[in-house]
Design a protein around this motif. Structure first.
Motif, PDB file in Angstrom:
ATOM      1  N   HIS A 120       0.849  -1.191   0.000  1.00  0.00           N
ATOM      2  CA  HIS A 120       0.000   0.000   0.000  1.00  0.00           C
ATOM      3  C   HIS A 120       0.884   1.239   0.000  1.00  0.00           C
ATOM      4  CE1 HIS A 120      -3.451  -2.581   0.897  1.00  0.00           C
ATOM      5  NE2 HIS A 120      -2.694  -3.158   1.821  1.00  0.00           N
ATOM      6  N   CYS A 121       0.553   2.197  -0.868  1.00  0.00           N
ATOM      7  CA  CYS A 121       1.313   3.438  -0.950  1.00  0.00           C
ATOM      8  C   CYS A 121       0.367   4.581  -1.281  1.00  0.00           C
ATOM      9  CB  CYS A 121       2.422   3.330  -1.996  1.00  0.00           C
ATOM     10  SG  CYS A 121       1.831   3.080  -3.688  1.00  0.00           S
ATOM     11  N   VAL A 122       0.856   5.803  -1.125  1.00  0.00           N
ATOM     12  CA  VAL A 122       0.025   6.988  -1.341  1.00  0.00           C
ATOM     13  C   VAL A 122       0.739   7.925  -2.309  1.00  0.00           C
ATOM     14  CG1 VAL A 122      -1.049   6.831   0.931  1.00  0.00           C
ATOM     15  CG2 VAL A 122       1.053   8.172   0.642  1.00  0.00           C
ATOM     16  N   GLY A 123      -0.041   8.868  -2.854  1.00  0.00           N
ATOM     17  CA  GLY A 123       0.513   9.878  -3.740  1.00  0.00           C
ATOM     18  C   GLY A 123       0.886  11.132  -2.978  1.00  0.00           C
ATOM     19  N   GLU A 124       1.184  12.199  -3.703  1.00  0.00           N
ATOM     20  CA  GLU A 124       1.560  13.459  -3.074  1.00  0.00           C
ATOM     21  C   GLU A 124       0.432  14.037  -2.229  1.00  0.00           C
ATOM     22  OE1 GLU A 124       4.442  14.730  -3.024  1.00  0.00           O
ATOM     23  OE2 GLU A 124       5.496  13.526  -4.532  1.00  0.00           O
ATOM     24  N   SER A 125      -0.802  13.743  -2.613  1.00  0.00           N
ATOM     25  CA  SER A 125      -1.961  14.262  -1.871  1.00  0.00           C
ATOM     26  C   SER A 125      -2.263  13.464  -0.614  1.00  0.00           C
ATOM     27  CB  SER A 125      -3.188  14.265  -2.778  1.00  0.00           C
ATOM     28  OG  SER A 125      -3.499  12.941  -3.213  1.00  0.00           O
ATOM     29  N   GLY A 126      -1.602  12.332  -0.431  1.00  0.00           N
ATOM     30  CA  GLY A 126      -1.846  11.503   0.748  1.00  0.00           C
ATOM     31  C   GLY A 126      -2.883  10.434   0.549  1.00  0.00           C
ATOM     32  N   GLN A 127      -3.485  10.359  -0.641  1.00  0.00           N
ATOM     33  CA  GLN A 127      -4.492   9.349  -0.923  1.00  0.00           C
ATOM     34  C   GLN A 127      -3.839   8.099  -1.495  1.00  0.00           C
ATOM     35  OE1 GLN A 127      -7.395  11.097  -3.508  1.00  0.00           O
ATOM     36  NE2 GLN A 127      -8.335  12.340  -1.886  1.00  0.00           N
ATOM     37  N   GLN A 128      -4.404   6.943  -1.134  1.00  0.00           N
ATOM     38  CA  GLN A 128      -3.866   5.677  -1.613  1.00  0.00           C
ATOM     39  C   GLN A 128      -4.027   5.564  -3.119  1.00  0.00           C
ATOM     40  OE1 GLN A 128      -5.087   2.251   0.634  1.00  0.00           O
ATOM     41  NE2 GLN A 128      -4.567   0.834  -1.011  1.00  0.00           N
ATOM     42  N   GLN A 129      -2.991   5.053  -3.780  1.00  0.00           N
ATOM     43  CA  GLN A 129      -2.984   4.938  -5.234  1.00  0.00           C
ATOM     44  C   GLN A 129      -2.791   3.496  -5.654  1.00  0.00           C
ATOM     45  OE1 GLN A 129       0.147   7.663  -6.473  1.00  0.00           O
ATOM     46  NE2 GLN A 129      -1.378   9.204  -7.039  1.00  0.00           N
ATOM     47  N   THR A 130      -3.469   3.143  -6.734  1.00  0.00           N
ATOM     48  CA  THR A 130      -3.283   1.824  -7.339  1.00  0.00           C
ATOM     49  C   THR A 130      -2.445   1.909  -8.603  1.00  0.00           C
ATOM     50  OG1 THR A 130      -5.386   2.066  -8.512  1.00  0.00           O
ATOM     51  CG2 THR A 130      -5.430   0.923  -6.380  1.00  0.00           C
TER      52      THR A 130
END
Length: 225
Positions: free
Chosen positions: A85-95
């Motif tokens: 699990h990882c997030v983008g610059e905005s802090g939202q999880q990305q697939t």
């Protein structure tokens, strides 16, 4: 008739029909036990909740294309592996996320970006200088095209801890007694110089020149430090 249990848990009074059921019962997320069958082991070495672009290369899958321009920054679409699990610059999880890297194959990277097995069986002091086949692995944080483990033909460059300055000093001061050759592990040559008084000075002078230019080195074939 009740089935015969092959594995019994005396602490809980229950049993299992097979080993797979036993492993599924023992495993708990977050513990150090081995993961259940089918669980990928790489997820235990991947950070969770960090930026997707900073994931180690083994923790993501990218659609690398080999038709890019060499050494030019190119963006590829990637996604974290299953269970990561990882997030983008905005802090939202990305697939899915975009990763920009320099277009080059792993074997074209700078030597500081990969590690190779250093052979201690080839002679470094030889003419011509010898090479050996090394297996190299790219560092986790470095991204590149192609296989991350590759073969390279490298020069023998290992050292046994012998100092060039020490061997030269011994050759100048005590070379007539073979001290320089003894220090380098060349016992036969050292005994020859000792009993011939340095070849009446001629051998001593020659060794000073050969050690000074680095032609004579340690007996184990390693480099000076």
């Amino acid at each position: 008739m009740a089935p015969l249990c092959q594995i019994w848990r005396p602490d809980r009074g229950r049993c299992f029909k097979n080993l797979r059921d036993h492993l599924r019962f023992v495993y708990r997320p977050g513990l150090t036990e081995s993961p259940p069958p089918g669980e990928e082991s790489y997820t235990f070495g991947c950070p969770s909740g960090g930026l997707c672009q900073r994931l180690p290369a083994d923790c993501m899958l990218c659609n690398f294309q080999h038709n890019c321009t060499y050494a030019k920054a190119t963006s590829f679409t990637c996604r974290p592996r299953k269970g990561v699990h990882c997030v983008g610059e905005s802090g939202q999880q990305q697939t899915n996320f975009s990763l920009s890297i320099s277009c080059r194959f792993c074997w074209q990277l700078d030597p500081s970006q990969y590690r190779c097995f250093n052979s201690t069986s080839c002679m470094t002091v030889s003419c011509p200088r010898r090479r050996y086949n090394a297996t190299c692995d790219v560092l986790d944080h470095v991204h590149c095209l192609g296989r991350r483990s590759f073969q390279k033909r490298l020069y023998c460059n290992w050292t046994g801890g012998y100092k060039w300055s020490t061997s030269l000093a011994l050759s100048i001061t005590l070379g007539g007694f073979g001290a320089d050759r003894f220090y380098l592990g060349q016992w036969r040559e050292g005994l020859g110089k000792l009993f011939s008084f340095g070849g009446l000075g001629i051998w001593t002078l020659i060794d000073v020149l050969l050690i000074g230019v680095g032609y004579v080195g340690p007996a184990d074939g390693s480099l000076y430090i």
